[in-house]
Design a protein around this motif. Structure first.
Motif, mmCIF file in Angstrom:
data_model
loop_
_atom_site.group_PDB
_atom_site.id
_atom_site.type_symbol
_atom_site.label_atom_id
_atom_site.label_comp_id
_atom_site.label_asym_id
_atom_site.label_seq_id
_atom_site.Cartn_x
_atom_site.Cartn_y
_atom_site.Cartn_z
ATOM 1 N N ALA A 164 0.841 -1.195 0.000
ATOM 2 C CA ALA A 164 0.000 0.000 0.000
ATOM 3 C C ALA A 164 0.881 1.252 0.000
ATOM 4 O O ALA A 164 2.088 1.187 0.290
ATOM 5 C CB ALA A 164 -0.920 -0.023 1.223
ATOM 6 N N PRO A 165 0.312 2.417 -0.327
ATOM 7 C CA PRO A 165 1.116 3.642 -0.425
ATOM 8 C C PRO A 165 1.865 3.969 0.862
ATOM 9 O O PRO A 165 1.304 3.886 1.963
ATOM 10 C CB PRO A 165 0.073 4.720 -0.730
ATOM 11 N N THR A 166 3.128 4.332 0.716
ATOM 12 C CA THR A 166 3.930 4.834 1.828
ATOM 13 C C THR A 166 4.584 6.136 1.403
ATOM 14 O O THR A 166 4.785 6.400 0.210
ATOM 15 C CB THR A 166 5.029 3.848 2.257
ATOM 16 N N TYR A 167 4.930 6.921 2.376
ATOM 17 C CA TYR A 167 5.597 8.206 2.125
ATOM 18 C C TYR A 167 6.907 7.995 1.383
ATOM 19 O O TYR A 167 7.192 8.675 0.383
ATOM 20 C CB TYR A 167 5.818 8.892 3.464
ATOM 21 N N GLU A 168 7.718 7.059 1.832
ATOM 22 C CA GLU A 168 9.026 6.825 1.218
ATOM 23 C C GLU A 168 8.891 6.357 -0.224
ATOM 24 O O GLU A 168 9.675 6.780 -1.094
ATOM 25 C CB GLU A 168 9.833 5.822 2.036
ATOM 26 N N ASN A 169 7.926 5.513 -0.487
ATOM 27 C CA ASN A 169 7.738 5.059 -1.861
ATOM 28 C C ASN A 169 7.198 6.168 -2.753
ATOM 29 O O ASN A 169 7.508 6.210 -3.958
ATOM 30 C CB ASN A 169 6.817 3.843 -1.904
ATOM 31 N N ALA A 170 6.416 7.062 -2.197
ATOM 32 C CA ALA A 170 5.953 8.212 -2.971
ATOM 33 C C ALA A 170 7.133 9.092 -3.382
ATOM 34 O O ALA A 170 7.232 9.538 -4.536
ATOM 35 C CB ALA A 170 4.940 9.016 -2.168
ATOM 36 N N LEU A 171 8.050 9.335 -2.445
ATOM 37 C CA LEU A 171 9.257 10.101 -2.770
ATOM 38 C C LEU A 171 10.084 9.382 -3.826
ATOM 39 O O LEU A 171 10.622 10.012 -4.752
ATOM 40 C CB LEU A 171 10.095 10.306 -1.508
ATOM 41 N N ASP A 172 10.187 8.081 -3.694
ATOM 42 C CA ASP A 172 10.969 7.289 -4.647
ATOM 43 C C ASP A 172 10.384 7.403 -6.053
ATOM 44 O O ASP A 172 11.126 7.543 -7.039
ATOM 45 C CB ASP A 172 10.985 5.832 -4.196
ATOM 46 N N ALA A 173 9.071 7.364 -6.161
ATOM 47 C CA ALA A 173 8.417 7.455 -7.468
ATOM 48 C C ALA A 173 8.605 8.840 -8.089
ATOM 49 O O ALA A 173 8.877 8.966 -9.285
ATOM 50 C CB ALA A 173 6.925 7.128 -7.327
ATOM 51 N N ILE A 174 8.454 9.887 -7.281
ATOM 52 C CA ILE A 174 8.665 11.243 -7.789
ATOM 53 C C ILE A 174 10.099 11.403 -8.275
ATOM 54 O O ILE A 174 10.353 11.977 -9.350
ATOM 55 C CB ILE A 174 8.330 12.284 -6.708
ATOM 56 N N ALA A 175 11.054 10.899 -7.509
ATOM 57 C CA ALA A 175 12.461 10.994 -7.902
ATOM 58 C C ALA A 175 12.725 10.243 -9.201
ATOM 59 O O ALA A 175 13.502 10.700 -10.052
ATOM 60 C CB ALA A 175 13.355 10.460 -6.783
#
Length: 325
Positions: A164-175
């Motif tokens: 499920a969505p996590t903050y760290e994975n959201a940052l990883d995707a944006i990067a």
């Protein structure tokens, strides 16, 4: 070379003498026939397409701001070379920042991120705007709550990351999306690859770029983004406490008005110029940089030639953007 109108200081002190010696020894202009100080951007780079596509959605989602009014793309416009056409950006709740938003294009090639280099990579950079109270004004918990309440994001994050969505994975995707924002195949890169020729005016501009000293700081694959330099090295540039320069990191007075050298790629698209967004045109930016950092005035013919050269640095829009427009 035409006789240069060198500005004279009213008072030469020890520090200025040191600066002139430093320039003469370490920042000497390159001879016109020197090896090319600029390297072409690769036509493509490897990145995780599924992560980047998710990152693109997040990059364009105003739901990641506290009042749902701004997204990353609000300050890094795809229609303005990945930069902000306003002197300073407007964030959540109408708050304004203190610095012009630099282009996100080709930021993967920068040695540090932000004007003062406070972030070591794109993932660390992505944290800043999300939490900044004058930008998106969110926190980790709010971001995870927003993403977790979206059926689309829950399904997409599980498909890409297996959870499920996590903050760290959201940052990883944006990067990963930002990594994909390269602009290859500009005319000058094709010239370096011996695929096309420059016009006589463009060639003269490139010779001036090297012989006047511009290439001392603007070099490498990103034509900048690989060092810190002082704005106002010869003749001081106005400084404000609110400017996010290296002084904010080191607290050393010598780092006032020291910034990461900005890339010159796509420079014709990214006005206004400088960290304070105070210069509306490329021609005026050239004149001001010559005065403040080289210590002389450019004549009209030099400005015309340099401008022509700089316009050869406009590359193709990133593939990941073109394919979805």
């Amino acid at each position: 070379m035409p006789q240069r109108n060198i500005k004279k200081c009213d008072k030469i002190d020890t520090m200025k003498i040191f600066i002139y010696i430093f320039i003469a020894v370490f920042l000497a202009p390159l001879p016109a026939e020197a090896a090319d100080p600029i390297k072409p951007i690769p036509l493509s780079i490897k990145y995780d397409r599924k992560k980047a596509e998710l990152g693109k959605i997040l990059f364009m989602d105003p739901g990641l701001s506290s009042d749902k009014s701004v997204a990353c793309v609000s300050c890094h416009s795809f229609d303005h070379g990945g930069a902000d056409p306003r002197p300073v950006s407007v964030g959540a709740h109408g708050k304004t920042g203190h610095v012009n938003a630099p282009t996100v294009y080709n930021s993967y090639f920068n040695f540090r991120q932000f004007w003062n280099g406070r972030a070591k990579d794109l993932k660390e950079q992505a944290r800043g705007p999300l939490h900044n109270p004058v930008e998106m004004a969110m926190d980790k918990a709010e971001i995870e709550r927003y993403l977790g309440e979206s059926g689309f994001y829950v399904e997409t994050f599980r498909n890409v990351y297996g959870v499920a969505p996590t903050y760290e994975n959201a940052l990883d995707a944006i990067a990963e999306f930002e990594k994909a924002l390269i602009t290859p195949d500009c005319k000058f890169d094709r010239f370096l690859r011996k695929e096309v020729q420059l016009t006589a005016l463009e060639k003269r501009g490139y010779r001036l770029f090297k012989t006047l000293g511009c290439a001392t700081c603007h070099n490498g694959i990103n034509i900048g983004g690989n060092s810190f330099q002082k704005m106002g090295l010869i003749f001081p540039y106005p400084w404000k406490e609110s400017f996010p320069d290296r002084y904010h990191i080191t607290h050393s007075p010598v780092d006032k008005n020291v910034y990461k050298v900005p890339t010159l790629r796509n420079i014709e698209l990214t006005a206004p110029y400088f960290h304070d967004g105070s210069v509306p045109t490329l021609e005026l930016a050239l004149r001001k940089m010559a005065y403040h950092n080289l210590g002389f005035d450019l004549n009209a013919e030099e400005v015309e030639a340099l401008t022509a050269f700089l316009k050869t640095l406009t590359g193709e829009p990133p593939t990941i953007i073109r394919e979805s427009r």
